[in-house]
Scaffold this motif. Sequence first.
Motif, PDB file in Angstrom:
ATOM      1  N   PRO A 101       4.783   8.385  -2.295  1.00 29.99           N
ATOM      2  CA  PRO A 101       5.289   7.229  -2.022  1.00 29.99           C
ATOM      3  C   PRO A 101       4.138   6.117  -1.417  1.00 29.99           C
ATOM      4  O   PRO A 101       4.539   5.133  -1.353  1.00 29.99           O
ATOM      5  N   SER A 102       2.788   6.514  -1.760  1.00 29.39           N
ATOM      6  CA  SER A 102       1.805   5.541  -1.448  1.00 29.39           C
ATOM      7  C   SER A 102       1.624   5.799   0.184  1.00 29.39           C
ATOM      8  O   SER A 102       2.188   5.880   0.749  1.00 29.39           O
ATOM      9  N   CYS A 103       0.488   5.585   0.409  1.00 25.49           N
ATOM     10  CA  CYS A 103      -0.088   5.513   1.994  1.00 25.49           C
ATOM     11  C   CYS A 103      -1.426   4.717   2.005  1.00 25.49           C
ATOM     12  O   CYS A 103      -1.863   4.047   1.001  1.00 25.49           O
TER      13      CYS A 103
ATOM     14  N   ARG B 109      -4.216   5.576   1.698  1.00 26.23           N
ATOM     15  CA  ARG B 109      -5.287   6.089   0.581  1.00 26.23           C
ATOM     16  C   ARG B 109      -4.988   5.404  -0.796  1.00 26.23           C
ATOM     17  O   ARG B 109      -6.051   5.548  -1.614  1.00 26.23           O
ATOM     18  N   THR B 110      -4.026   4.991  -0.898  1.00 25.98           N
ATOM     19  CA  THR B 110      -3.509   4.588  -2.526  1.00 25.98           C
ATOM     20  C   THR B 110      -4.509   3.632  -3.145  1.00 25.98           C
ATOM     21  O   THR B 110      -4.789   2.626  -2.594  1.00 25.98           O
TER      22      THR B 110
ATOM     23  N   MET C  63       0.274   9.735  -8.961  1.00 25.60           N
ATOM     24  CA  MET C  63      -0.144   9.729  -7.553  1.00 25.60           C
ATOM     25  C   MET C  63      -1.405   8.616  -7.282  1.00 25.60           C
ATOM     26  O   MET C  63      -2.164   8.388  -7.970  1.00 25.60           O
ATOM     27  N   GLY C  64      -1.310   8.283  -5.971  1.00 24.23           N
ATOM     28  CA  GLY C  64      -2.089   7.234  -5.478  1.00 24.23           C
ATOM     29  C   GLY C  64      -3.455   7.403  -5.212  1.00 24.23           C
ATOM     30  O   GLY C  64      -4.415   6.956  -5.278  1.00 24.23           O
ATOM     31  N   CYS C  65      -3.987   8.806  -5.065  1.00 22.55           N
ATOM     32  CA  CYS C  65      -5.218   9.196  -4.753  1.00 22.55           C
ATOM     33  C   CYS C  65      -5.565  10.613  -5.249  1.00 22.55           C
ATOM     34  O   CYS C  65      -4.702  11.553  -5.392  1.00 22.55           O
TER      35      CYS C  65
ATOM     36  N   ASN D 157      -5.313  14.095  -2.429  1.00 20.13           N
ATOM     37  CA  ASN D 157      -3.957  14.784  -2.370  1.00 20.13           C
ATOM     38  C   ASN D 157      -3.103  14.697  -3.625  1.00 20.13           C
ATOM     39  O   ASN D 157      -2.460  15.838  -3.828  1.00 20.13           O
ATOM     40  N   GLY D 158      -3.282  13.833  -4.570  1.00 27.63           N
ATOM     41  CA  GLY D 158      -2.489  13.449  -5.619  1.00 27.63           C
ATOM     42  C   GLY D 158      -2.262  14.863  -6.480  1.00 27.63           C
ATOM     43  O   GLY D 158      -1.133  15.307  -6.626  1.00 27.63           O
TER      44      GLY D 158
END
Length: 661
Positions: A567-569, A571-572, A598-600, A603-604
């Motif tokens: 969903p992004s945060c 960290r994205t 995945m944004g990062c 955790n991606g």
Amino acid sequence: MNTEIIRTKQYCNSLASYSRRKTRVVNIGGVPMGGDYPIRVQSMTTVDTMDTMGSVEQVIRMVDAGCEYVRITAPSIKEAQNLEEIKKELRKRGYTVPLIADIHFTPNAAELAARIVEKVRVNPGNYADKKKFEQIEYTDESYNAELDRIREKFTPLVKICKEYGTAMRIGTNHGSLSDRIMSRYGDTPLGMVESALEFLRICNDLDYHDIVLSMKASNTQVMVQAYRLLVNKLEEEGLQPYPLHLGVTEAGEGEDGRIKSAVGIGVLLEDGLGDTVRVSLTEEPELEAPVAKTMVDRYNNRVGHAAIEPVNENPVDPFSYSRRHTHEVANVGGQNVPRVIADISRLETDDYKDLKGIGHFYLPEPDKWRMNDLGADYVYSGNSPVQFMLPNGLKEILDYSAWQESTDKLNKVPLLTVDEYLAGGSKHGEINFLKLQLADLNEKLLPALKEDRTAVIILETQNEHGMAEQRRAFFKLINAEADIPVIIKRSYPDLTDDQLQIYAATDMGGLLIDGLGDGVMLGTEHAGEGRSKEQMLNLIGNYNNTGFGILQAARTRMTKTEYISCPSCGRTLFDLQETTAMIRKRTDHLKGVKIGIMGCIVNGPGEMADADYGYVGSGKGKITLYKGQDVVKRGVPSERAVDELIGIIREGGDWIEKEEA
Ligand code: SF4
């Protein structure tokens, strides 16, 4: 499933009457959760946590959209510290929404954040562990030594939370289980539960109980099983009934994201589980709360629904998936994928174009029919037979009286009421649909059905607690050893698109996820009057797509490419919505392939555990590409990354050209 570990199948108060699980109340900054408090709605910011004003503005938009708690990522000490500034500014502007710090890998950030905000979320898979993707063999001794190490790392946080009255979520993610858990339990629902219990037992020893638990996964079956198993294990170990935070990770965007979220979250809410909900969409976070609200508001008046026969013993294993055994009738049941029936009974179907919305296209030039991936398997035309020859592969169901009058009793098949069925008139030689409700499954009908190798049930319900009533009907069939295929039918009065997707995904997905159902049908009989033909065609097209979407989200029939996008945060590392749209445009014809976006890289990779291929942000303008869990290319410039991803899909043997598809 390990039967020694799971001695009972109990996971909710009742499988027949709606009853919310009574949980411990946890106070989170003056907005209590659990007990008799309403099911709370929450979401997470996507702005960089160091951008104080950007974060504040976004939180305000989220609160105004219905968010009751807001989570903000705190990847390091500096972001944890900045939560204080964000909180100050929000309070200054009159917003008292409780804030939650999201922590991965950084106990020092958690310990600071716990002094500032109302709740911290820790991921037991990475709080004290760095994932090395190693399958290490642990002896009991080395395993216990690991647990001691966790205790040492985690205890300071628990003590701070106790001292400051800060709540905590122990939030397991299917994709980021520790190597230790993976080595002993694998990436199973039981592994997810044990991962949380390791941390929960430490909290218990320290007499700290302001705890909320979650078991998120992108795979809806795994997610539902893990939550159920968690409740079962809490009970079994005599632990307190801590409130549950429900969520499906990386659900995606648009219709697919809504349907997938509802399949996972809705089925648990139906059984009275869940005290707070977060819907994760790859969209602006203020769009998430209204979707969550639509889900939880359905239960405001659910108590007092028409009575359903109680369930003494659940004949289905709620902790693992297995499809109910049915015999094959034509192309329904048995090993066939679940079917989709499109209800066109309120239409005068006199033009080839009328079937476009349900995935069947007539091409005049080669004079042929084409079908796309969402081509309905059957049309139900009621008393208005289709006025042209249907394409191969699409069968027509007519009401019994209309079928009797039809000149083509072979290619058209009948739908009978129970009375018509029992009257014993002439029937189709291969397949006869029979519509009924739970109450019809009586001593007279059941034996007749058991004998009949041509019958397929279309299961209806009028009960407000319809999923449970239909499930009760399945249980009755299982207990009677009647392996007749069943199509799950639901009809709703006029709903918005969002409501329809959420209600139908909850009601039908809740059954499919337990292996119940050989097909779905969304009836149009309750859809309001006064629609033009065009509007009716749109509605039927929507219903058809929703039906296929539900089957995919419940993982029972894969017809589309699946995007597991975070969903992004804060960290994205790239614009997730734009990138997802770009990848989608190039790959949405790859039926059944799962692509993680995945944004990062923190955790991606873990979060896309299920994906066949992965596109993961690994630095500013840099992408790391995966095949399964293996890195194939590191640090690819983002301008080239989609092309390179397609190259990897090609090498993996999963690529086909769009034109071919
Ligand atoms: S995977 Fe996405 S949502 Fe998860 S931490 Fe990374 S950027 Fe944030």
